[in-house]
Design an enzyme around this catalytic site. Structure first.
Site, PDB file in Angstrom:
ATOM      1  N   CYS A  77      19.993 -55.634   2.431  1.00  0.00           N
ATOM      2  CA  CYS A  77      21.101 -56.501   2.629  1.00  0.00           C
ATOM      3  C   CYS A  77      22.605 -56.025   2.341  1.00  0.00           C
ATOM      4  O   CYS A  77      22.970 -55.118   3.228  1.00  0.00           O
ATOM      5  CB  CYS A  77      20.831 -57.860   1.859  1.00  0.00           C
ATOM      6  SG  CYS A  77      21.948 -59.138   2.037  1.00  0.00           S
ATOM      7  N   HIS A 175      15.885 -59.880   3.853  1.00  0.00           N
ATOM      8  CA  HIS A 175      15.243 -59.521   2.545  1.00  0.00           C
ATOM      9  C   HIS A 175      13.732 -59.436   2.341  1.00  0.00           C
ATOM     10  O   HIS A 175      13.176 -60.609   2.683  1.00  0.00           O
ATOM     11  CB  HIS A 175      15.893 -60.607   1.588  1.00  0.00           C
ATOM     12  CG  HIS A 175      17.142 -60.706   1.242  1.00  0.00           C
ATOM     13  ND1 HIS A 175      17.565 -59.843   0.051  1.00  0.00           N
ATOM     14  CD2 HIS A 175      18.400 -61.428   1.483  1.00  0.00           C
ATOM     15  CE1 HIS A 175      18.913 -59.856   0.131  1.00  0.00           C
ATOM     16  NE2 HIS A 175      19.345 -60.859   0.937  1.00  0.00           N
ATOM     17  N   GLU A 177      11.644 -58.880   0.505  1.00  0.00           N
ATOM     18  CA  GLU A 177      11.051 -59.423  -0.729  1.00  0.00           C
ATOM     19  C   GLU A 177      11.009 -60.924  -0.693  1.00  0.00           C
ATOM     20  O   GLU A 177      10.214 -61.361  -1.651  1.00  0.00           O
ATOM     21  CB  GLU A 177      11.922 -58.852  -1.789  1.00  0.00           C
ATOM     22  CG  GLU A 177      13.252 -59.503  -2.128  1.00  0.00           C
ATOM     23  CD  GLU A 177      14.251 -58.874  -1.348  1.00  0.00           C
ATOM     24  OE1 GLU A 177      14.285 -58.199  -0.456  1.00  0.00           O
ATOM     25  OE2 GLU A 177      15.390 -59.269  -1.679  1.00  0.00           O
TER      26      GLU A 177
END
Lengths: 193, 250
Positions: A77, A175, A177
């Site tokens: 990001c 993202h 994650e």
């Protein structure tokens, strides 16, 4: 495997750490240059504002550290945007690993581009495992255009780089994650490059 | 294409999930981490956890809970309730929250929006607004919808955007808890007045309401609680329904 997550003034550092733990990897969250240099893999996460973050990185000489790393590095990001040449966000000169500008989305649709969007034209090891068309999670107002480094594209008013790579430097605008199973797969692929 | 988001909302008191019916009469509906994980598997796009605890002990439990949620969830989640300064937001970011939402505290101290956005980025901040349509206008309420203010929905939402809100979460108090559908007219107006995403809240009772809120209300995301918690509308069934009706969902 020895994974370092770069610790700095902003960033969703815990989320990345937790995602790695779900993959069975315990990372070091650190701003210790030696630890970062010796890691097998380095993750440069980020949520925040470009100018404030670059100022902090420069004060700590972390910008030159990141640019000098030779092992696989994954920017996420804001991390990805800071690895480019310049960001339109408060007219900020960035680290410059990727010689590309980071520009604001044009007027039209809602900004930030927030939510789940598809990956197109994916290529390379980072996207192994049926990730063409997969939904991943984005939150950003600025983007890196499609360029020679692009590994995956996403469409939001304009096509932009969802992921880029130059040598040992990898970066995703989304993202991983926070991107469910596809995201876990992409992180796992990065750990295996 | 960017997908419309379905967001289950979990109200938390003393580390447990509750759902207020018309902002009162709370009922216990389960463990927040377990519920969140179930929603993630079911295809929820995001979760919102609102801490409605008033006590200091309860707030500490909430920060611990945020860390457990972050460890388990692989989808984004927003946390809100009782965030009064940049420090409160920072604690939740460090615990692993993806976004924070502010409501009453931002109404009382609008500069809070500038400060949180300035420190952590606009993407980190959701400004939640509870408003009631009365005498032809939308009055903003604070303290969980108990106290009316001088502010009006549309001008306050625009101000919040200018100050650095990344999203607006609008709850229509007229619709909340009724299960008669979202405030589609006000949402459409709000959505066209803003350049940031709008999350619709209050009134979901049937799958058709979600179709309406996306198609007619132009919402970017829709939030609901009890219909998901009591499994009245399972998320996968809702998404299949929306897909069949040409709404882009994940």
């Amino acid at each position: 495997m020895n994974v370092a997550i770069i610790k700095y003034n902003a960033g969703n550092i815990r989320s990345v750490d937790f995602a790695l733990r779900r993959l069975g990897v315990t990372a070091r969250i650190t701003d210790d240059f030696d630890v970062i240099r010796k890691a097998d893999k380095v993750i440069f996460p980020g949520v925040g504002e470009a100018a404030t973050t670059m100022k902090y990185l420069k004060e700590k000489a972390m910008d030159t550290l990141i640019a000098s790393l030779e092992q696989p590095v994954l920017g996420i990001c804001l991390g990805m945007q800071l690895m480019c040449r310049w960001s339109e966000e408060n007219d900020t000169p960035c680290i410059g690993i990727f010689d590309e500008p980071v520009t604001r989305f044009p007027p039209g649709l809602k900004v930030p581009h927030m939510g789940w969007n598809n990956l197109h034209r994916v290529r390379g090891q980072l996207f192994e495992g049926d990730l063409q068309g997969a939904y991943v999670y984005f939150v950003h107002s600025y983007y890196v255009p499609v360029c020679e480094y692009t590994l995956a594209e996403t469409q939001y008013m304009v096509p932009f780089s969802a992921a880029i790579r130059k040598g040992n430097f990898y970066a995703t605008q989304f993202h991983p994650e926070k991107s469910g199973d596809p995201g876990q797969r992409i992180l796992s692929n990065f750990l295996n490059v | 294409m960017l997908a419309k988001r379905i967001i289950p909302c979990l109200d938390i008191r003393d580390g447990k999930t509750v759902k207020g019916i018309r902002f009162e009469n709370v009922v216990d509906v389960g463990d927040p981490v377990e519920l969140g994980a179930r929603y993630a598997v079911d295809g929820a796009d995001e979760l919102v956890y609102l801490d409605i605890t008033a006590t200091h002990e309860g707030r500490k439990l909430f920060a611990d809970l945020v860390e457990r949620i972050a460890a388990h969830l692989n989808i984004p989640f927003t946390v809100g309730g009782g965030i009064r300064d940049v420090g409160d937001a920072g604690v939740l970011l460090s615990a692993g929250a993806d976004k924070v939402s502010v409501n009453s505290s931002a109404v009382r101290d609008p500069g809070l929006i500038d400060r949180i956005a300035g420190e952590f980025g606009t993407q980190f901040l959701v400004v939640a607004i509870d408003a009631r349509n009365e005498k032809g206008g939308w009055t903003v309420y604070v303290n969980g919808g108990r106290i009316p203010t001088e502010k009006e929905l549309f001008s306050w939402a625009r101000e919040a955007q200018e100050r650095g809100a990344g999203e607006i979460l609008f709850t229509s108090m007229n619709h909340d808890g009724t299960k008669n559908g979202f405030a589609c007219d006000a949402l459409r107006e709000l959505s066209s007045a803003l350049t940031i995403p709008v999350i619709a809240s209050g009134g979901a009772g049937e799958m058709q309401h979600f179709l309406e809120v996306f198609r007619d209300g132009h919402a970017d995301a829709a939030l609901a609680a009890s219909i998901f918690h009591y499994n009245e509308i399972p998320v996968p069934v809702l998404k299949e329904y929306l897909r069949k009706n040409n709404i882009t969902v994940r």
